[in-house]
Design a protein around this motif. Structure first.
Motif, mmCIF file in Angstrom:
data_model
loop_
_atom_site.group_PDB
_atom_site.id
_atom_site.type_symbol
_atom_site.label_atom_id
_atom_site.label_comp_id
_atom_site.label_asym_id
_atom_site.label_seq_id
_atom_site.Cartn_x
_atom_site.Cartn_y
_atom_site.Cartn_z
ATOM 1 N N VAL A 421 -15.628 -13.078 0.978
ATOM 2 C CA VAL A 421 -16.039 -12.049 1.933
ATOM 3 C C VAL A 421 -15.406 -10.704 1.566
ATOM 4 C CG1 VAL A 421 -15.835 -11.297 4.335
ATOM 5 C CG2 VAL A 421 -16.461 -13.660 3.814
ATOM 6 N N LEU A 422 -14.122 -10.739 1.219
ATOM 7 C CA LEU A 422 -13.454 -9.489 0.856
ATOM 8 C C LEU A 422 -14.055 -8.901 -0.426
ATOM 9 C CD1 LEU A 422 -9.715 -10.350 1.649
ATOM 10 C CD2 LEU A 422 -11.355 -9.053 3.024
ATOM 11 N N ARG A 423 -14.451 -9.777 -1.360
ATOM 12 C CA ARG A 423 -15.104 -9.277 -2.579
ATOM 13 C C ARG A 423 -16.442 -8.626 -2.229
ATOM 14 N NH1 ARG A 423 -13.034 -14.044 -5.083
ATOM 15 N NH2 ARG A 423 -14.989 -15.143 -4.669
ATOM 16 N N ASP A 424 -17.179 -9.264 -1.326
ATOM 17 C CA ASP A 424 -18.459 -8.676 -0.909
ATOM 18 C C ASP A 424 -18.266 -7.313 -0.245
ATOM 19 O OD1 ASP A 424 -19.913 -10.831 -1.847
ATOM 20 O OD2 ASP A 424 -19.888 -11.890 0.078
ATOM 21 N N LEU A 425 -17.145 -7.161 0.463
ATOM 22 C CA LEU A 425 -16.890 -5.913 1.198
ATOM 23 C C LEU A 425 -16.157 -4.872 0.359
ATOM 24 C CD1 LEU A 425 -15.904 -7.317 4.712
ATOM 25 C CD2 LEU A 425 -17.946 -6.002 4.144
ATOM 26 N N ALA A 426 -15.932 -5.145 -0.926
ATOM 27 C CA ALA A 426 -15.237 -4.178 -1.779
ATOM 28 C C ALA A 426 -15.943 -2.817 -1.798
ATOM 29 C CB ALA A 426 -15.093 -4.740 -3.195
ATOM 30 N N PRO A 427 -17.294 -2.768 -1.910
ATOM 31 C CA PRO A 427 -17.952 -1.450 -1.860
ATOM 32 C C PRO A 427 -17.690 -0.704 -0.552
ATOM 33 C CG PRO A 427 -19.467 -3.113 -2.694
ATOM 34 C CD PRO A 427 -18.267 -3.843 -2.186
ATOM 35 N N ALA A 428 -17.611 -1.450 0.563
ATOM 36 C CA ALA A 428 -17.316 -0.811 1.853
ATOM 37 C C ALA A 428 -15.908 -0.245 1.856
ATOM 38 C CB ALA A 428 -17.482 -1.821 2.989
ATOM 39 N N ALA A 429 -14.960 -0.982 1.253
ATOM 40 C CA ALA A 429 -13.578 -0.498 1.192
ATOM 41 C C ALA A 429 -13.488 0.758 0.328
ATOM 42 C CB ALA A 429 -12.670 -1.592 0.638
ATOM 43 N N ILE A 430 -14.192 0.761 -0.798
ATOM 44 C CA ILE A 430 -14.180 1.940 -1.678
ATOM 45 C C ILE A 430 -14.804 3.140 -0.970
ATOM 46 C CG2 ILE A 430 -15.104 2.878 -3.822
ATOM 47 C CD1 ILE A 430 -14.936 -0.002 -4.965
ATOM 48 N N ALA A 431 -15.932 2.900 -0.299
ATOM 49 C CA ALA A 431 -16.587 3.990 0.423
ATOM 50 C C ALA A 431 -15.706 4.522 1.549
ATOM 51 C CB ALA A 431 -17.924 3.502 0.991
ATOM 52 N N ALA A 432 -14.974 3.618 2.236
ATOM 53 C CA ALA A 432 -14.093 4.032 3.324
ATOM 54 C C ALA A 432 -12.957 4.897 2.808
ATOM 55 C CB ALA A 432 -13.541 2.806 4.041
ATOM 56 N N ILE A 433 -12.355 4.482 1.689
ATOM 57 C CA ILE A 433 -11.265 5.274 1.100
ATOM 58 C C ILE A 433 -11.780 6.643 0.667
ATOM 59 C CG2 ILE A 433 -9.659 5.416 -0.840
ATOM 60 C CD1 ILE A 433 -9.498 2.314 -0.696
ATOM 61 N N ALA A 434 -12.959 6.646 0.032
ATOM 62 C CA ALA A 434 -13.550 7.917 -0.404
ATOM 63 C C ALA A 434 -13.841 8.822 0.787
ATOM 64 C CB ALA A 434 -14.823 7.649 -1.199
ATOM 65 N N GLY A 435 -14.394 8.233 1.875
ATOM 66 C CA GLY A 435 -14.681 9.026 3.065
ATOM 67 C C GLY A 435 -13.430 9.594 3.695
ATOM 68 N N GLY A 436 -12.372 8.793 3.757
ATOM 69 C CA GLY A 436 -11.117 9.277 4.327
ATOM 70 C C GLY A 436 -10.498 10.390 3.505
ATOM 71 N N VAL A 437 -10.517 10.225 2.176
ATOM 72 C CA VAL A 437 -9.962 11.260 1.293
ATOM 73 C C VAL A 437 -10.777 12.545 1.408
ATOM 74 C CG1 VAL A 437 -9.562 11.907 -1.109
ATOM 75 C CG2 VAL A 437 -8.918 9.622 -0.294
ATOM 76 N N ALA A 438 -12.106 12.403 1.459
ATOM 77 C CA ALA A 438 -12.968 13.583 1.593
ATOM 78 C C ALA A 438 -12.699 14.311 2.903
ATOM 79 C CB ALA A 438 -14.438 13.164 1.509
ATOM 80 N N ALA A 439 -12.542 13.554 4.001
ATOM 81 C CA ALA A 439 -12.254 14.170 5.298
ATOM 82 C C ALA A 439 -10.908 14.878 5.274
ATOM 83 C CB ALA A 439 -12.269 13.109 6.394
ATOM 84 N N LEU A 440 -9.943 14.243 4.628
ATOM 85 C CA LEU A 440 -8.611 14.833 4.549
ATOM 86 C C LEU A 440 -8.627 16.114 3.725
ATOM 87 C CD1 LEU A 440 -5.791 13.980 5.572
ATOM 88 C CD2 LEU A 440 -5.353 13.035 3.306
ATOM 89 N N TRP A 441 -9.451 16.158 2.678
ATOM 90 C CA TRP A 441 -9.490 17.300 1.787
ATOM 91 C C TRP A 441 -10.352 18.443 2.338
ATOM 92 C CZ3 TRP A 441 -6.785 18.819 -2.244
ATOM 93 C CH2 TRP A 441 -7.283 19.860 -3.036
ATOM 94 N N ILE A 442 -11.522 18.091 2.869
ATOM 95 C CA ILE A 442 -12.473 19.123 3.294
ATOM 96 C C ILE A 442 -12.136 19.684 4.670
ATOM 97 C CG2 ILE A 442 -14.892 19.581 3.854
ATOM 98 C CD1 ILE A 442 -15.616 17.402 1.797
ATOM 99 N N ALA A 443 -11.867 18.782 5.635
ATOM 100 C CA ALA A 443 -11.738 19.220 7.018
ATOM 101 C C ALA A 443 -10.358 19.811 7.307
ATOM 102 C CB ALA A 443 -12.018 18.057 7.965
ATOM 103 N N ASP A 444 -9.334 19.009 7.162
ATOM 104 C CA ASP A 444 -7.990 19.492 7.476
ATOM 105 C C ASP A 444 -6.998 18.539 6.827
ATOM 106 O OD1 ASP A 444 -5.556 20.255 8.574
ATOM 107 O OD2 ASP A 444 -6.500 20.940 10.431
ATOM 108 N N ARG A 445 -6.262 19.055 5.871
ATOM 109 C CA ARG A 445 -5.369 18.187 5.103
ATOM 110 C C ARG A 445 -4.183 17.690 5.933
ATOM 111 N NH1 ARG A 445 -5.253 21.486 -0.704
ATOM 112 N NH2 ARG A 445 -7.505 21.859 -0.766
#
Length: 659
Positions: A421-445
Motif C-alpha cells: 500500500v505504501l509503495r502504491d501511495l509513493a506518488p502521493a507522498a512525492i506530490a505532497a512533499i512537492a506541494g508543501g515545498v512549493a507552498a513554503l517557497w511561493i506563499a510564505d517561507r
C-alpha cells in the motif's frame, strides 16, 4: 382562527405521538399483530398534523397577523415577503416547530420506505421516535407555544433580527436541522435494536442510508452557515469556534465516525458495541447543541431563547432520552459481541483508529465549548477558549486523520499488507512533499502550517486518484476494460472517493484562508485610497439609499492593479429603524485564486468612512469543496437506494427465470 387551528393540530400531534409510543411498546410485549398495523398510520398522522401546524404559523407570518405573539415579536408589515416566510423559523418558537416538522418528516419517511420483513425492529423504532416527538411537542405546547395570542394586537411588529434578514436563512436552518434531527432515526434504530436484542450486519445495512442522509444534510447546513457568516456578518471570517458553531461540529464529527463504523459493521459484523454507542452519542450531541442554543445560557445571533424554564425542559428531555438509552445500552451490552475478527494491519483497524481520532477531536471540542460555561456557572470567573486552543489541539488531530485516509482506502479487509500500500501511495507522498515545498517557497517561507496543510491536502487528493486507478486497474489491463470497470463501480465507492476528494479541497482552502490571508484598514474620504499587496482600493463615493425596511450608506469602490481596473465593488452599512440595529453588507470579488473582501463602517465627520479590506486566498474553494463533500454523501445514499431496488428485483427475476 388560524392560530387556534395550528394549536389544535399541535395538541393532536402530541396525543397521537404519545398514544402511538405507548401502544407500540405495549403491543410488542403482548405480540399483538394489530398494534403493529397502527405504526405506519400513526407516523404519517404525526407528520400531517405537525405540517398543518407549521402551515398555520406560516400563514400568520405571511399575513402579518400581529395578534400572534411570535409574529408581533419577529415580523413587520414592511418586511419583504421572503423574510416574512423565513421569519417563521427565525425565532425560538418557530425554529422548534421546524425541528418537530423535520422530526415527524423522518418518521413518515421511515413509514413509507420500511420493509415488512423487519416489522418488529421498525415498530420498535417507531415507538422510540414517537416518544421523542411527544417530548418535543410537549416542549412546544408548555414552554414555547408558537400560537400564543396577544390581545389587543399591535398595529405593527418589532421586526426580525436584521442579521437574519438574508436569503441564507431560507436554507441554512432547515438543512442544519435536517442533519441534527436525522440522527434521531439512527438513535431510535439503536435503542430498538438494544430492546430487541439483535444487532448485526443486517441492522447496519438498514441504518446506514439514514445515517448518510443526516450526515449529508448536516454537512451542507454547516457549509451554508459558514458562508452566511462570511458574507453577512462583515468580519471577514467564516468560522470563529463560537459555541453555536461548535454545537453543529460535534455531531458532525461523531456522525462521521458513525458512518465509517457502520461500514465496518456492515462488512465484517464487528465493532457492534462501539457503533451502537456512536449512534446514541451522535444524537445526544445534537440534543446538547439544541440545549446550548435554546437554553439561554449563551448570547448569540443563533440563540433565541432567554427563558430559563425552556432550558430546564430541554435539559430534562436530554437527560431522559440519553440517560435512558445509555441505561438500556449498559443492560444489553452483553449481546453486542462481535463475530468478525481482523488483524492489526487491515482496513478495519485503520477505520477504528479513524473513529478514535474523530471521537477524541469531538471530545476536545465538547470540552472547549462547555468548560467555560461550567466555570461561569459555578463561579464568577469568565474563561474564554478561543482559536489558539483549537489550533494547537484540534488541528494536529485532523492532520493525523488525513494521513490515514488514503492508506485505509487501499488496505484490504480482515488482513492487509502495509508495504504494498505504501509503495502504491509513493506518488502521493512525492506530490505532497512537492506541494508543501512549493507552498513554503511561493506563499510564505515562514509559515510551516501553510506548507503542512497544502501537503496533507495533496496527499489525500492524489491518494483518492490512486485508489480509483487501482480499482479500474488502470495501466494493468486494456483501457477499454478499465472504462468498463469504471462504469460498473458501485456508487458507494464513487461517493467515498468524491467525499474524500472534497475533504482535500476543503483542507486546501482552509489552509489558504487561514495561513496566507492579508488585511488592512483606513479611514477614507471619497477619492482617497489604500493599498494591499499589488491592489489599490479607492473609495469613489458614498450614497444614502433606502430599502423597504432599512436605510443604508452605500459605498462604491474600485480595485485596481497597475492602473487597470480589477473590480467595481459596492459595500453597505444598513440601519434597521424598527430594531435600531445596523448590519454590514460586504462587497466580495471572488476569484479562483482568492477573494477580495471589502466592508465600510460608521463614518467619522473628520476622517471619513472606515474601510476594511481583506485578501483571502482560495476562499471560493471552501464552498466548492463543501459541495463536493456533500455530493459524496448523496452518491452514497443513491447507492443504498439502488442496491435496495436490486434486492427487491432479484426474487422476482429468479421466479421468472424458474418458469
Amino acid at each position: 382562527m388560524i392560530a387556534e387551528l395550528g394549536q389544535f393540530a399541535l395538541i393532536l400531534a402530541f396525543v397521537v405521538a404519545l398514544f402511538q409510543s405507548l401502544a407500540l411498546f405495549a403491543g410488542l410485549r403482548t405480540r399483538d399483530a394489530v398494534v403493529h398495523g397502527f405504526a405506519r398510520a400513526g407516523a404519517i398522522a404525526q407528520f400531517v398534523l405537525v405540517l398543518a401546524a407549521f402551515a398555520c404559523l406560516t400563514v400568520l407570518f405571511a399575513t402579518s397577523d400581529f395578534t400572534a405573539l411570535v409574529v408581533a415579536e419577529n415580523s413587520h408589515t414592511d418586511k419583504p415577503m421572503l423574510y416574512k416566510i423565513t421569519g417563521v423559523w427565525g425565532n425560538h418558537e418557530g425554529s422548534m416547530l421546524l425541528w418537530g416538522l423535520i422530526l415527524t418528516g423522518y418518521t413518515a419517511a421511515l413509514a413509507w420506505s420500511a420493509k415488512p420483513v423487519e416489522a418488529r425492529l421498525i415498530s420498535l423504532t417507531f415507538a422510540v421516535q414517537s416518544l421523542i416527538t411527544a417530548a418535543f411537542t410537549a416542549f412546544l405546547l408548555f414552554t414555547s407555544n408558537p400560537f400564543a395570542r396577544l390581545w389587543p394586537g399591535p398595529e405593527n411588529g418589532q421586526d426580525l433580527n436584521p442579521l437574519l434578514q438574508d436569503p441564507g436563512l431560507a436554507s441554512h436552518p432547515p438543512m442544519l436541522y435536517a442533519g441534527y434531527v436525522g440522527f434521531s432515526i439512527t438513535f431510535s434504530f439503536a435503542v430498538a435494536a438494544l430492546i430487541d436484542g439483535r444487532v448485526d450486519a443486517r441492522w447496519a445495512r438498514i441504518v446506514r442510508p439514514w445515517a448518510l442522509t443526516a450526515w449529508t444534510f448536516l454537512t451542507i447546513g454547516i457549509a451554508l452557515g459558514a458562508s452566511w457568516a462570511y458574507y453577512e456578518l462583515g468580519w471577514g471570517g467564516w468560522w470563529a469556534w463560537d459555541p453555536v458553531e461548535n454545537a453543529s461540529l460535534m455531531p458532525w464529527l461523531a456522525g462521521t465516525a458513525f458512518i465509517h463504523s457502520l461500514r465496518v459493521m456492515e462488512k465484517r459484523d464487528t465493532l457492534k458495541a462501539w457503533t451502537i454507542l456512536l449512534a446514541l452519542m451522535t444524537f445526544a450531541l445534537s440534543m446538547a447543541g439544541t440545549f446550548l442554543v435554546r437554553s439561554g445560557i449563551i448570547t448569540s445571533v443563533h440563540a433565541f431563547a432567554v427563558d430559563p424554564e425552556r432550558g430546564v425542559f430541554i435539559l430534562a428531555i436530554l437527560v431522559a432520552l440519553i440517560g435512558g438509552s445509555l441505561l438500556i445500552y449498559g443492560l444489553r451490552a452483553g449481546l453486542l459481541k462481535p463475530t468478525g475478527v481482523f488483524s492489526a494491519v487491515s482496513r478495519e483497524s485503520l477505520l477504528l483508529i479513524n473513529n478514535l481520532v474523530l471521537a477524541a477531536a469531538c471530545g476536545l471540542v465538547f470540552f472547549g465549548t462547555f468548560y467555560p460555561l461550567f466555570i461561569t456557572t459555578v463561579s464568577n470567573e469568565t474563561v474564554t477558549v478561543g482559536a489558539p486552543f483549537y489550533n494547537n489541539t484540534f488541528n494536529p488531530m485532523l492532520g493525523a486523520l488525513l494521513v490515514l485516509v488514503p492508506i485505509s482506502g487501499l488496505l484490504a479487509w480482515k488482513r492487509g499488507k502495509l508495504m504494498p500500500v505504501l509503495r502504491d501511495l509513493a506518488p502521493a507522498a512525492i506530490a505532497a512533499i512537492a506541494g508543501g515545498v512549493a507552498a513554503l517557497w511561493i506563499a510564505d517561507r515562514g509559515l510551516i502550517a501553510g506548507a503542512l496543510g497544502t501537503a496533507l491536502a495533496v496527499w489525500v487528493a492524489v491518494g483518492v486518484v490512486i485508489d480509483l486507478a487501482k480499482r479500474f486497474k488502470l495501466g494493468e489491463i486494456a483501457f477499454a476494460a478499465s472504462l468498463a470497470r469504471m462504469a460498473r463501480l458501485p456508487l458507494g465507492i464513487w461517493g467515498m472517493a468524491v467525499a474524500h476528494f472534497g475533504l482535500a479541497v476543503v483542507v486546501f482552502a482552509i489552509t489558504g484562508v487561514s495561513a496566507w490571508k492579508q488585511e488592512t484598514s483606513a479611514f477614507l474620504m471619497p477619492g482617497q485610497h489604500l493599498d494591499i499587496r499589488q491592489l489599490t482600493i479607492t473609495l469613489d463615493r458614498v450614497e444614502q439609499v433606502e430599502g423597504r425596511n432599512y436605510v443604508a450608506e452605500r459605498g462604491y469602490l474600485t480595485a485596481r492593479r497597475d492602473q487597470q481596473v480589477v473590480s467595481q465593488l459596492t459595500a453597505e452599512r444598513r440601519l434597521y429603524p424598527v430594531r435600531g440595529m445596523s448590519t454590514t453588507e460586504s462587497a466580495i470579488h471572488a476569484r479562483a485564486t482568492g477573494d477580495l473582501y471589502v466592508t465600510i463602517g460608521q463614518p467619522s465627520p473628520e476622517h471619513g468612512w472606515p474601510v476594511h479590506v481583506y485578501l483571502y486566498p482560495f476562499a471560493m474553494w471552501l464552498w466548492i469543496g463543501s459541495a463536493v463533500l456533500g455530493l459524496g454523501g448523496l452518491l452514497s445514499i443513491a447507492d443504498r437506494g439502488r442496491r435496495s431496488l436490486v434486492a427487491k428485483a432479484a426474487p422476482v427475476q429468479a421466479k421468472e427465470a424458474g418458469r
